[in-house]
Design a protein around this motif. Structure first.
Motif, short mmCIF file in Angstrom:
data_model
loop_
_atom_site.label_atom_id
_atom_site.label_comp_id
_atom_site.label_asym_id
_atom_site.label_seq_id
_atom_site.Cartn_x
_atom_site.Cartn_y
_atom_site.Cartn_z
N ALA A 271 0.84 -1.20 0.00
CA ALA A 271 0.00 0.00 0.00
C ALA A 271 0.88 1.24 0.00
CB ALA A 271 -0.91 0.00 1.23
N PRO A 272 0.54 2.26 -0.77
CA PRO A 272 1.39 3.46 -0.85
C PRO A 272 1.44 4.21 0.47
CG PRO A 272 -0.67 3.79 -2.04
CD PRO A 272 -0.63 2.36 -1.67
N ASP A 273 2.56 4.85 0.72
CA ASP A 273 2.72 5.64 1.94
C ASP A 273 1.66 6.74 2.00
OD1 ASP A 273 4.90 4.12 2.61
OD2 ASP A 273 6.38 5.55 1.83
N GLY A 274 1.16 6.98 3.19
CA GLY A 274 0.19 8.05 3.39
C GLY A 274 -1.24 7.64 3.12
N HIS A 275 -1.46 6.41 2.63
CA HIS A 275 -2.82 5.93 2.38
C HIS A 275 -3.25 4.98 3.48
CE1 HIS A 275 -3.70 6.76 -2.13
NE2 HIS A 275 -3.01 7.74 -1.59
N PRO A 276 -4.39 5.22 4.12
CA PRO A 276 -4.92 4.22 5.06
C PRO A 276 -5.19 2.92 4.30
CG PRO A 276 -6.10 6.31 5.24
CD PRO A 276 -5.27 6.40 4.02
N TRP A 277 -5.03 1.79 4.99
CA TRP A 277 -5.26 0.51 4.33
C TRP A 277 -5.77 -0.51 5.34
CZ3 TRP A 277 -2.60 -3.72 6.17
CH2 TRP A 277 -1.48 -3.45 6.97
N LEU A 278 -6.37 -1.56 4.80
CA LEU A 278 -6.80 -2.68 5.62
C LEU A 278 -6.59 -3.96 4.84
CD1 LEU A 278 -10.66 -3.10 5.53
CD2 LEU A 278 -9.55 -1.22 4.32
N SER A 279 -6.38 -5.04 5.56
CA SER A 279 -6.16 -6.34 4.94
C SER A 279 -7.50 -7.02 4.67
CB SER A 279 -5.30 -7.21 5.84
OG SER A 279 -5.13 -8.50 5.29
N ALA A 280 -7.63 -7.64 3.47
CA ALA A 280 -8.87 -8.34 3.14
C ALA A 280 -8.58 -9.46 2.15
CB ALA A 280 -9.89 -7.37 2.55
N LYS A 281 -9.35 -10.52 2.26
CA LYS A 281 -9.19 -11.69 1.39
C LYS A 281 -10.08 -11.54 0.16
CE LYS A 281 -8.84 -15.61 3.40
NZ LYS A 281 -9.19 -16.85 4.17
N TYR A 282 -9.49 -11.78 -1.03
CA TYR A 282 -10.26 -11.69 -2.27
C TYR A 282 -11.16 -12.90 -2.41
CZ TYR A 282 -11.28 -11.64 -7.29
OH TYR A 282 -11.92 -11.66 -8.51
N LEU A 283 -12.47 -12.65 -2.63
CA LEU A 283 -13.44 -13.74 -2.73
C LEU A 283 -13.75 -14.11 -4.17
CD1 LEU A 283 -16.00 -12.60 0.02
CD2 LEU A 283 -14.05 -14.17 0.26
N THR A 284 -14.21 -13.14 -4.94
CA THR A 284 -14.58 -13.41 -6.32
C THR A 284 -14.82 -12.09 -7.05
OG1 THR A 284 -16.08 -14.71 -7.73
CG2 THR A 284 -17.09 -13.51 -5.91
N GLY A 285 -14.97 -12.17 -8.36
CA GLY A 285 -15.25 -10.99 -9.18
C GLY A 285 -16.53 -11.18 -9.96
N GLU A 286 -17.11 -10.06 -10.36
CA GLU A 286 -18.37 -10.08 -11.11
C GLU A 286 -18.28 -9.09 -12.24
OE1 GLU A 286 -22.39 -8.16 -9.81
OE2 GLU A 286 -22.33 -10.18 -8.92
N PHE A 287 -18.44 -9.57 -13.48
CA PHE A 287 -18.34 -8.72 -14.66
C PHE A 287 -19.69 -8.10 -14.96
CE2 PHE A 287 -18.56 -8.38 -19.38
CZ PHE A 287 -17.59 -7.41 -19.54
N ASN A 288 -19.72 -6.76 -15.13
CA ASN A 288 -20.97 -6.03 -15.37
C ASN A 288 -20.89 -5.15 -16.60
OD1 ASN A 288 -22.39 -6.97 -13.04
ND2 ASN A 288 -21.10 -5.65 -11.79
N GLY A 289 -20.28 -5.63 -17.67
CA GLY A 289 -20.18 -4.82 -18.88
C GLY A 289 -19.04 -3.83 -18.78
N PRO A 290 -19.34 -2.54 -18.62
CA PRO A 290 -18.26 -1.54 -18.55
C PRO A 290 -17.52 -1.53 -17.22
CG PRO A 290 -20.40 -0.48 -18.30
CD PRO A 290 -20.68 -1.91 -18.66
N THR A 291 -18.03 -2.25 -16.24
CA THR A 291 -17.38 -2.29 -14.93
C THR A 291 -17.22 -3.73 -14.45
OG1 THR A 291 -19.45 -2.14 -13.69
CG2 THR A 291 -18.36 -0.05 -14.27
N ALA A 292 -16.32 -3.91 -13.51
CA ALA A 292 -16.17 -5.19 -12.83
C ALA A 292 -16.22 -4.94 -11.33
CB ALA A 292 -14.85 -5.86 -13.21
#
Length: 340
Positions: A271-292
Motif C-alpha cells: 500500500a502506498p505511503d500516506g494511504h490508510p489501508w486494511l487487509s482483506a481476502k479476495y473472494l470473487t469478481g463479477e463482470f458487469n459490462g463496462p465495470t467489474a
C-alpha cells in the motif's frame, strides 16, 4: 409545501415511524428511499389519509390535513399495481374521479370529455381513450393511472414504487416521462422506492428513511458524494462501511465509509505511503459490462466491494482466497462516530 412534523405510527410493539420530520418543497420531484419494511408505504398512507398518525401533524401550505378524510386532502395517489378498473375503457378510468368524487362531481359530459382528453394528452396517450385496459402495455397502464390522478388537480401526487412492476427498459423510459410530466404539471411528486439508482435518477431531492426517521434529505449529488451518517451511506449501495480499527491507529475510532470506486488494491505490504489501508481476502469478481465488481472479506468478516472501470482498469490480477491490502486516499473516507 407538504410538511410532516413529529409524526409517529405504531402497530402494537412495532414502531413504523418515530417522531419523523419531513418536508416536500413546492414544485419538486422528491424521492423517498428506504429498505423493505422501513415504513415507506406507511408514510404514504398517512399522508393520503388511509391511516392516521398516533402523534404529530401533517400539513399542506400550513393547513393541517391529518384527521381529514382522504377525499378532502387534495392528494393524488398512484398505486404500485395501478388499481385500474378492468371493465372500463382507458377514458372511463381517467374520468372516474371527476364523475364520482364526493365534493362537486362533474356532470357536464362535454367538460368530462375535454378534461379526459387533456389528461391523456399530458401523459402521451392521445387517441387511447377507447381502448380496453387489457389491450395496453404496462407502461401505458401506469400513465393511465397517473392521468386518472392528475385529472382532479391534486396539490401533491404520491407514487408508491411506481416503476416496480415494469421491465428494465420500460423503467428507464418512464423515468424520463415522469419527470417531464411533473415539470408540465408544476406540482410536487413524492416518489417512494427501494432502489437507490431510481431515487437518485428521479429526485430533485432525495430523502432517506431509516429507523422510522428521515436520516438525510439532500440533492442527489450531495447525498451520493457526502452521506451525513452511516444509515444514509448504507442505503446508497455505493459505500463500503467498516470499523476504523481495521486500518490500525491511523484512522482512530468509529466507522469509516469509502465508496466502492475509491478503493484500490495492492499486494500485501505494498500500500502506498500516506494511504490508510486494511487487509482483506479476495473472494470473487463479477463482470458487469463496462465495470467489474470485486468482493473481499475483511479480517473481522465485513464484506467489501471494489469497482473497477474497464476503460481505465486499475486493479491487479488477483487470486481467490489470497489476501491483499485495500487502500484509499485519506480524503476519500467519511468518518462517523459509533459502530457500523
Amino acid at each position: 409545501m407538504l410538511t410532516l412534523s413529529r409524526v409517529s405510527r405504531r402497530y402494537g410493539e412495532t414502531t413504523a415511524l418515530d417522531g419523523l420530520d419531513f418536508v416536500v418543497p413546492e414544485n419538486t420531484y422528491m424521492s423517498l428511499l428506504g429498505a423493505s419494511g422501513s415504513g415507506k408505504t406507511t408514510l404514504l398512507r398517512l399522508i393520503a389519509g388511509f391511516e392516521e398518525p398516533d402523534q404529530g401533524e401533517i400539513s399542506i401550505h400550513g393547513e393541517r390535513i391529518d384527521g381529514q378524510p382522504p377525499h378532502l386532502r387534495d392528494i393524488g395517489f398512484v398505486f404500485q399495481n395501478f388499481a385500474l378498473f378492468p371493465h372500463l375503457t382507458v377514458a372511463q378510468n381517467v374520468a372516474y374521479g371527476l364523475r364520482h368524487r364526493a365534493i362537486a362531481p362533474v356532470t357536464n359530459e362535454k367538460e368530462i370529455t375535454e378534461r379526459t382528453e387533456e389528461s391523456l394528452a399530458l401523459v402521451g396517450l392521445s387517441g387511447f381513450g377507447h381502448r380496453a385496459i387489457s389491450a395496453i402495455s404496462g407502461g401505458q397502464r401506469q400513465r393511465v393511472a397517473l392521468a386518472r390522478t392528475m385529472i382532479c388537480e391534486p396539490r401533491v401526487i404520491l407514487l408508491d414504487e411506481p416503476l416496480g412492476a415494469l421491465d428494465a427498459n420500460l423503467r428507464a423510459r418512464m423515468c424520463d416521462e415522469l419527470k417531464a410530466i411533473r415539470e408540465r404539471l408544476k406540482v410536487s411528486f413524492l416518489h417512494v422506492t427501494g432502489s437507490e439508482t431510481e431515487a437518485l435518477t428521479m429526485g430533485d431531492k432525495v430523502a432517506v428513511l431509516s429507523g422510522g426517521k428521515i436520516v438525510q434529505s439532500d440533492a442527489p449529488d450531495t447525498l451520493f458524494s457526502s452521506p451525513s451518517n452511516v444509515d444514509a451511506a448504507r442505503h446508497l449501495n455505493a459505500w463500503n462501511i467498516f470499523e476504523a480499527g481495521l486500518c490500525g491507529a491511523a484512522m482512530g475510532q468509529g466507522t469509516i465509509a469509502v465508496r466502492f470506486d475509491q478503493i484500490d488494491v495492492s499486494p500485501k505490504g505494498k500500500a502506498p505511503d500516506g494511504h490508510p489501508w486494511l487487509s482483506a481476502k479476495y473472494l470473487t469478481g463479477e463482470f458487469n459490462g463496462p465495470t467489474a465488481l470485486s468482493f473481499f472479506r475483511a479480517d473481522d468478516g465485513t464484506l467489501l466491494q471494489v469497482i473497477d472501470h474497464l476503460s481505465q482498469p486499475r486493479l491487479p490480477d488477483m487470486v481467490e482466497g489470497q489476501s491483499y491490502d485495500l487502500h484509499f486516499a485519506p480524503d476519500a473516507a467519511r468518518q462517523f462516530h459509533g459502530a457500523a
